[in-house]
Design a protein around this motif. Structure first.
Motif, short mmCIF file in Angstrom:
data_model
loop_
_atom_site.label_atom_id
_atom_site.label_comp_id
_atom_site.label_asym_id
_atom_site.label_seq_id
_atom_site.Cartn_x
_atom_site.Cartn_y
_atom_site.Cartn_z
N GLU A 110 -15.04 13.72 55.71
CA GLU A 110 -16.45 13.44 55.43
C GLU A 110 -16.81 12.03 55.90
N VAL A 111 -15.97 11.06 55.58
CA VAL A 111 -16.23 9.68 56.00
C VAL A 111 -16.19 9.57 57.52
N SER A 112 -15.25 10.23 58.15
CA SER A 112 -15.17 10.21 59.62
C SER A 112 -16.43 10.79 60.25
N SER A 113 -16.94 11.84 59.66
CA SER A 113 -18.16 12.46 60.17
C SER A 113 -19.35 11.50 60.07
N SER A 151 -6.97 17.76 50.33
CA SER A 151 -6.67 16.33 50.30
C SER A 151 -7.30 15.55 51.45
N ASN A 152 -7.62 16.19 52.56
CA ASN A 152 -8.19 15.48 53.71
C ASN A 152 -9.71 15.55 53.79
N ILE A 153 -10.35 16.24 52.84
CA ILE A 153 -11.79 16.47 52.94
C ILE A 153 -12.58 15.16 52.84
N LEU A 203 -21.58 17.14 48.02
CA LEU A 203 -22.98 16.87 47.72
C LEU A 203 -23.39 15.55 48.36
N PHE A 204 -24.50 15.57 49.10
CA PHE A 204 -25.07 14.35 49.66
C PHE A 204 -26.36 14.05 48.92
N VAL A 205 -26.52 12.82 48.46
CA VAL A 205 -27.77 12.35 47.89
C VAL A 205 -28.24 11.23 48.80
N LYS A 206 -29.38 11.44 49.45
CA LYS A 206 -29.91 10.47 50.42
C LYS A 206 -31.18 9.87 49.87
N PHE A 207 -31.26 8.54 49.90
CA PHE A 207 -32.46 7.84 49.46
C PHE A 207 -32.62 6.58 50.29
N ALA A 208 -33.73 6.47 50.96
CA ALA A 208 -34.02 5.32 51.82
C ALA A 208 -32.85 5.10 52.77
N ASP A 209 -32.20 3.95 52.69
CA ASP A 209 -31.09 3.68 53.62
C ASP A 209 -29.73 3.84 52.95
N ASP A 210 -29.69 4.59 51.85
CA ASP A 210 -28.43 4.82 51.13
C ASP A 210 -28.06 6.30 51.18
N ILE A 211 -26.78 6.55 51.12
CA ILE A 211 -26.28 7.91 50.99
C ILE A 211 -25.11 7.89 50.02
N THR A 212 -25.13 8.82 49.08
CA THR A 212 -24.04 8.98 48.13
C THR A 212 -23.39 10.33 48.42
N VAL A 213 -22.08 10.32 48.52
CA VAL A 213 -21.34 11.54 48.81
C VAL A 213 -20.46 11.86 47.60
N SER A 214 -20.63 13.05 47.06
CA SER A 214 -19.79 13.52 45.95
C SER A 214 -18.90 14.63 46.47
N ILE A 215 -17.59 14.46 46.28
CA ILE A 215 -16.62 15.41 46.81
C ILE A 215 -15.71 15.87 45.68
N PRO A 216 -15.74 17.17 45.37
CA PRO A 216 -14.80 17.65 44.35
C PRO A 216 -13.37 17.53 44.89
N ALA A 217 -12.50 16.92 44.14
CA ALA A 217 -11.12 16.69 44.61
C ALA A 217 -10.20 17.80 44.12
N ARG A 218 -9.53 18.40 45.08
CA ARG A 218 -8.51 19.41 44.80
C ARG A 218 -7.30 19.10 45.66
N ALA A 219 -6.14 19.45 45.18
CA ALA A 219 -4.91 19.17 45.94
C ALA A 219 -4.93 19.81 47.31
N GLU A 220 -5.47 21.02 47.42
CA GLU A 220 -5.48 21.72 48.71
C GLU A 220 -6.48 21.14 49.71
N GLU A 231 -30.09 14.12 59.72
CA GLU A 231 -29.23 14.79 60.68
C GLU A 231 -27.77 14.84 60.21
N ILE A 232 -27.41 14.01 59.24
CA ILE A 232 -26.03 13.99 58.75
C ILE A 232 -25.76 15.29 58.01
N LYS A 233 -24.73 15.99 58.44
CA LYS A 233 -24.36 17.27 57.82
C LYS A 233 -23.05 17.13 57.07
N ARG A 234 -22.93 17.90 56.01
CA ARG A 234 -21.70 17.90 55.21
C ARG A 234 -20.58 18.61 55.96
N VAL A 235 -19.38 18.10 55.82
CA VAL A 235 -18.21 18.75 56.39
C VAL A 235 -17.90 20.01 55.60
#
Length: 75
Positions: free
Chosen positions: A48-51, A42-44, A23-40, A14-18
């Protein structure tokens, strides 16, 4: 997989990306979030963590802060 594990697997889906560029990689009880970082965007990462925190709270779960970390990479 135990019934509890199956239930969690259904719930974690049910967890959706902001942002669709994240990129979300979900396995068992783990989730890895990959976020491309750009200056514009900066709050993404914060958004994502807040979500994810809201999702955990709604499902009466907590994040294990000892296993939660950030790893910035520069390419």
């Amino acid at each position: 997989m135990s019934p509890r594990g199956r239930l969690f697997s259904l719930m974690i889906n049910e967890i959706k990306r902001v942002s669709p560029s994240n990129l979300f990689v979900k396995f068992a009880d783990d989730i890895t979030v990959s976020i491309p970082a750009r200056a514009e965007d900066s709050n993404i990462a914060e958004s994502e963590v807040s979500s994810i925190l809201k999702w955990a709270e709604m499902n009466q779960m907590t994040l294990n802060s000892n296993k939660t970390w950030e790893m910035p990479l520069c390419l």
